[in-house]
Each structure stands twice: as structure tokens, then as C-alpha cells.
Motif scaffolding. Structure first.
Motif, PDB file in Angstrom:
ATOM      1  N   PHE A  55       0.798   7.760   2.537  1.00 47.01           N
ATOM      2  CA  PHE A  55       0.845   8.280   1.168  1.00 47.01           C
ATOM      3  C   PHE A  55       2.146   9.010   0.844  1.00 47.01           C
ATOM      4  N   SER A  56       2.752   9.672   1.816  1.00 39.32           N
ATOM      5  CA  SER A  56       3.970  10.454   1.547  1.00 39.32           C
ATOM      6  C   SER A  56       5.230   9.596   1.528  1.00 39.32           C
ATOM      7  N   ALA A  57       5.194   8.453   2.219  1.00 43.29           N
ATOM      8  CA  ALA A  57       6.402   7.629   2.343  1.00 43.29           C
ATOM      9  C   ALA A  57       6.633   6.804   1.087  1.00 43.29           C
ATOM     10  N   ASN A  58       7.898   6.470   0.835  1.00 44.04           N
ATOM     11  CA  ASN A  58       8.249   5.581  -0.272  1.00 44.04           C
ATOM     12  C   ASN A  58       9.750   5.349  -0.254  1.00 44.04           C
ATOM     13  N   GLY A  61      -1.814   1.697   4.598  1.00 43.65           N
ATOM     14  CA  GLY A  61      -0.587   1.852   3.814  1.00 43.65           C
ATOM     15  C   GLY A  61      -0.751   2.837   2.677  1.00 43.65           C
ATOM     16  N   VAL A  62      -1.835   2.690   1.912  1.00 46.32           N
ATOM     17  CA  VAL A  62      -2.052   3.536   0.736  1.00 46.32           C
ATOM     18  C   VAL A  62      -2.258   4.997   1.115  1.00 46.32           C
ATOM     19  N   SER A  63      -3.143   5.240   2.079  1.00 43.94           N
ATOM     20  CA  SER A  63      -3.545   6.611   2.397  1.00 43.94           C
ATOM     21  C   SER A  63      -2.797   7.199   3.587  1.00 43.94           C
ATOM     22  N   GLY A  64      -2.665   6.423   4.682  1.00 47.43           N
ATOM     23  CA  GLY A  64      -1.933   6.914   5.840  1.00 47.43           C
ATOM     24  C   GLY A  64      -0.454   7.065   5.567  1.00 47.43           C
ATOM     25  N   SER A  82      10.801   6.152   6.787  1.00 48.22           N
ATOM     26  CA  SER A  82       9.388   6.174   7.157  1.00 48.22           C
ATOM     27  C   SER A  82       8.644   4.972   6.588  1.00 48.22           C
ATOM     28  N   THR A  83       9.046   4.518   5.415  1.00 48.01           N
ATOM     29  CA  THR A  83       8.392   3.373   4.781  1.00 48.01           C
ATOM     30  C   THR A  83       8.479   2.141   5.675  1.00 48.01           C
ATOM     31  N   GLY A  94       0.809  -1.206   0.000  1.00 50.28           N
ATOM     32  CA  GLY A  94       0.000   0.000   0.000  1.00 50.28           C
ATOM     33  C   GLY A  94       0.847   1.262   0.000  1.00 50.28           C
ATOM     34  N   ILE A  95       1.893   1.278   0.822  1.00 49.00           N
ATOM     35  CA  ILE A  95       2.774   2.447   0.878  1.00 49.00           C
ATOM     36  C   ILE A  95       3.478   2.660  -0.463  1.00 49.00           C
ATOM     37  N   MET A  96       3.997   1.592  -1.022  1.00 51.21           N
ATOM     38  CA  MET A  96       4.741   1.703  -2.277  1.00 51.21           C
ATOM     39  C   MET A  96       3.852   2.091  -3.452  1.00 51.21           C
TER      40      MET A  96
END
Length: 515
Positions: free
Chosen positions: A183-186, A178-181, A225-226, A139-141
Motif C-alpha cells: 500500500f505504501s509503495a508507488n 499488491g494492493v494491501s501489502g 520498493s514498487t 495492485g501496488i499502483m
């Protein structure tokens, strides 16, 4: 003794979340909530337009000072706008096209059986202990592809959990976190990095500060952060959310039959089709003279900016449709073009509820923008914090919390940053804090509360996804489920920022905390 303490704590947490759920579910249907909110905006716009004073702020996008005042919807011009713009508001609602276009391709892959079979294959080779972490991390990625994670990763998270015999709502929640919370990390540069950096640079320029930042200004911090958010998301899912939800008792039953030789052949053909598609897209995108690249008039370089903003969603459609068709053709599920159209039609049938919600959500968002109430709230709040005079770490933490609060009223990260950057970036710069740090603080607060505000563009869609597995799910159910993630993320992320601050670590290549 320790065991009893943990039991009591779990009861308290579960009781608190149940109360949140009851309060939230006592609210009317989400569509009715947007109608009520729209009426409230109409009334408030009239009051503020008559009694409020104009607000002046520097718009980093327009590169000039802008003075605005509230615009009433309770006059002749406002009433004309309400009626004349209703259809345009709906058809121009950004998430609507994104969701429907992507779901055409996802629908084919799901109807043909490709998604279920692929997930089944995946689950046989993945350690069950890592399943939650994989869903949160994916989700984060996914924010590399902008908003694509909302329409792809979140529903897949629910399906994966259901296939593993776990509560699909928990899988949906983990993916949403992961996707929305996150969102800034990667781990790499996404579409948000250059967008925010450009606004930050305009804010510096407007204040006469000879300093510029790059798109990689927050790279190191966001990479760390990821991993942090993956750990926190996994912890909350397994220790709080799943325990609170309990065993799944809904009607959805995943297909757990063994994979047949024909299905394996279908997976192989789908993989080959996907590989060919990826190679073709790489040929069109990677070379400097690639057909999908457009030459930037300012820099003279060919970029993919236009494609990332407009062509990405149709690409996702093909990314699912092509292998889905290859799989369905192989196993005999898709015999003709009629079957292909039937698959897309089934996907659209499931989106009926979202269409209704989107109509009323679009009106509310449009009214909030037209009346200037969103900008006024943000500017007034920013001015208030500026007069407080915080310095150092307290200012950074205060700005994180302020950004998180403002995110409850304005969904667009770029819109908020265009308003806030000209105030906070120069102010914190003169207090010895780098623009890179200010931007990081904004991103922490902005992402953390995405998952608990119904004003987030995709929130209504997530409610619809949840109702597939639990028909009783409502806004309250989703907010109460996501609240532990939001609280944990903002606390954990702020602690990481605090450690980074005291150690003086670079936020990105050549990007330091202090000036």
C-alpha cells in the motif's frame, strides 16, 4: 540431491500453511469472531478503566498534549453507547459505502460482459509468464486512488487468473498482496504521502525542531520498493501460494469462448465512452480553476484534496458504469433502464454476506475506539521502545517490527502515525536519523502486516471475494494464504532499507538518511 531437498522444503512449507489454515478455519464464522472480540473489548475496558493509569501523548493533529484513560463499556453510559450507536456505527463504517458505491458501477461492467471480454482480450496479448507480475504491479499502483484497489483490482485479479486457467484464489492473493501489502509503495506521489508528511511536520514542530519534510520525502525509496514488491509478490505467488493451493477444483467456470465481431464492436464503443469520460474528468480536475478543485484557505491554492477523499469513489462508479453501459447497449444485453437497474441489483445481491460482516465489524472497531484501548496499546508500546535506547540501524529495524505489530491492532495508518510520530520522529532526529527515514520505516512495517490482520477494514470483504471461488474459504484460509507474502515482504523490504542505509542513498529529493 537438490531436487529431494526442494521437495522436502515444499512439503514443510505446505504442511505449515495447512496447519495455519486448519487452526484459522477452526475459528467461528467471521461475524461471530467480531461478536466475540467485541465482548472481549467490553470486559477488558472495564478492567483497564478501574486498574489502569492515564496515558499522555502528543497528538500531532490536535497540536497539543492529550491525556486519556480507558473508558468502560460496562456502566450505564457505556451500555447506552452500545445500544444508541449501533446503527450509526454500521452506516458510518467507512469501507461499507466505499464498497457498495463502487460495486454499483463494477456490477454493470461485469453483468454486461465488459469485464470478461476485456480480460479475454488482454490475456490474448499478454505473455503468460508476466501475468502474475502484472497483477501484483497493478495492485501496488492502485493506491494512487486510495482504497479503490480493494474493490476493483482484487476481484479482477481472481478473474484474470481464472481466465488463464490458473487458480483464481492465487490471483486474488497476488492482487491483495499488491494492493494491501504494498500500500505504501508507488512510482508517483499518492494520497498517503502528503498525509503522513503533514503529521511528521507537526511532530517536528511540537518538539521545537526547525525542520520540515515534503510530500516527496520518500519518493525514491518507494519507487524502488514498487519493483522489489512486484518481484517478491510474483515469486511467492508462483513458488509457494499456487503450489500450496494446487489445481482449482471449484465450481467457477470462466467464459473462454472466442471474442465475436459484435463483442469487438462493443469493446470499441466502451473504449470511446471511457475516453470521453476521462477527458471530461480531466477538464474538471486539471486546470487550476477546474470545477472539482477547492481553494485551500491556508495556501490560497486550488487543490483536489476534497475530491480525493470524497469524490473518488463515485468517479470509479462512473468509470465502470459508463463503458459497461456502452458495451451492453452495443451487444444488446442492455435494452432499457430496467436492464441497467437489474445489473446493479445483481451486484448488490453478491454483497449480502459483506453487509452482515460489516455490521459486527463496525461495532468492534467502534468499541475499540470508544474505550481508547487502541491508543493505550500504541502509546504504551511506543514508550517501552523509547526506554530501550536502540540507536542506528537496530533502532530502524526495531521500529519497522514494532509498526508491523501495532498494525495488527489499529488499522488506520494516519491514526497510528499521529500517535507514534511525536515520540519517534524527535527521538530518532536527536539520534542523527532523519524524519524521512523514520517515516519510511513506519510505512514498511505498517503495510507488510495489512494482509494478515482481520482488523484491517477490508479483510472481511476479501474473505467474501474468496468464498465466491471456494465456499469453504474462511479467515484461516485467507491468513494462511497471505502469511508467506507478509513474511517475505517485511524481510525483503527491511533488507532493501538496510542496503539503502549503508549506501546512504537519498530517500527522496533532498531527503537523506542521516541528519
Amino acid at each position: 540431491m537438490k531436487s529431494n531437498l526442494n521437495t522436502e522444503n515444499n512439503k514443510e512449507v505446505k504442511g505449515f500453511l495447512k496447519n495455519v489454515e486448519k487452526i484459522g478455519n477452526a475459528l467461528p464464522h467471521p461475524a461471530m469472531i467480531f461478536i466475540i472480540l467485541s465482548l472481549i473489548v467490553i470486559v477488558i475496558s472495564e478492567i483497564v478503566a478501574k486498574t489502569g493509569t492515564p496515558v499522555t501523548y502528543y497528538d500531532a493533529k490536535a497540536a497539543k498534549d492529550v491525556t486519556i484513560k480507558a473508558v468502560s463499556l460496562l456502566n450505564a453510559e457505556g451500555l447506552r453507547y452500545i445500544f444508541n450507536s449501533a446503527t450509526k456505527n454500521f452506516t458510518g463504517f467507512a469501507p461499507l459505502g466505499t464498497v457498495l458505491v463502487a460495486m454499483l458501477g463494477v456490477g454493470v461492467a461485469e453483468w454486461s460482459g465488459l469485464i470478461n471480454t476485456s480480460l479475454k482480450k488482454l490475456l490474448t496479448g499478454v505473455n503468460a509468464r508476466l501475468l502474475t507480475a502484472v497483477v501484483v504491479f497493478a495492485g501496488i499502483m492502485s493506491n494512487i486512488a486510495s482504497d479503490a484497489g480493494y474493490v476493483v483490482v482484487i476481484p479482477l485479479g481472481a478473474i484474470v487468473f481464472a481466465g488463464a486457467g490458473r487458480n483464481p484464489i492465487a490471483g486474488l492473493a497476488a492482487a491483495f498482496a499488491g494492493v494491501s501489502g504494498g500500500f505504501s509503495a508507488n512510482l508517483i506521489i499518492g494520497t498517503l504521502d502528503p498525509l503522513l508528511a503533514g503529521i511528521t511536520n507537526e511532530a517536528l514542530k511540537s518538539a521545537g525542531i526547525n525542520y520540515q519534510i515534503g510530500a516527496t520525502a520518500n519518493l525514491y525509496f518507494m519507487m524502488a520498493s514498487t519493483f522489489l514488491l512486484t518481484f517478491l509478490g510474483t515469486f511467492v505467488t508462483e513458488r509457494i501460494v499456487e503450489k500450496n493451493l494446487g489445481p482449482y477444483t471449484g465450481e467457477y467456470v470462466p467464459n473462454n469462448d472466442a471474442i465475436t465481431a459484435e463483442e469487438n464492436k462493443g469493446l470499441r464503443n466502451a473504449g470511446l465512452a471511457l475516453l470521453v469520460f476521462v477527458l471530461v474528468m480531466a477538464f474538471l480536475m486539471v486546470p487550476q480553476n477546474g470545477l472539482l478543485r477547492v481553494v485551500d484557505e491556508k495556501t490560497g491554492k486550488a487543490t483536489l484534496d476534497a475530491f480525493m477523499h470524497g469524490g473518488l469513489i463515485p468517479t470509479i462508479l462512473l468509470l465502470f458504469l459508463i463503458p459497461g453501459f456502452a458495451y451492453g447497449k452495443t451487444i444488446g444485453k442492455i435494452k432499457s433502464s430496467n436492464d441497467l437497474v437489474s445489473a446493479m441489483t445483481e451486484a448488490m445481491k453478491s454483497m449480502g454476506g459483506y453487509l452482515v460482516l460489516s455490521f459486527f465489524a463496525a461495532q468492534f472497531v467502534s468499541y475499540f475506539s470508544y474505550t481508547n484501548l487502541g491508543i493505550i496499546v500504541s502509546v504504551k508500546g511506543a514508550d517501552f521502545l523509547k526506554t530501550i535506547g536502540f540507536t542506528g540501524l537496530p533502532l530502524v529495524i526495531g521500529f519497522i517490527l514494532f509498526s508491523a505489530f501495532i498494525n495488527l491492532f489499529m488499522g488506520s495508518a494516519s491514526a497510528k502515525w499521529a500517535i507514534m510520530a511525536p515520540v519517534f520522529v524527535p527521538m530518532m532526529f536527536r539520534l542523527g536519523l532523519s524524519p524521512e527515514l523514520t517515516q519510511v520505516a513506519f510505512r514498511i512495517g505498517d503495510s507488510s502486516t495489512n494482509i494478515i490482520t482481520p482488523l484491517m477494514s477490508y479483510f472481511a470483504m476479501i474473505v467474501v471475494f474468496a468464498q465466491k471461488y471456494d465456499k469453504k474459504s474462511g479467515l484461516g484460509t485467507l491468513i494462511s494464504t497471505m502469511l508467506p507474502y507478509s513474511i517475505t515482504f517485511i524481510i525483503g523490504w527491511t533488507l532493501l532499507m538496510t542496503i539503502w542505509y549503508f549506501l546512504g542513498l537519498p530517500l527522496g529529493p533532498g531527503a537523506f538518511i542521516h541528519m
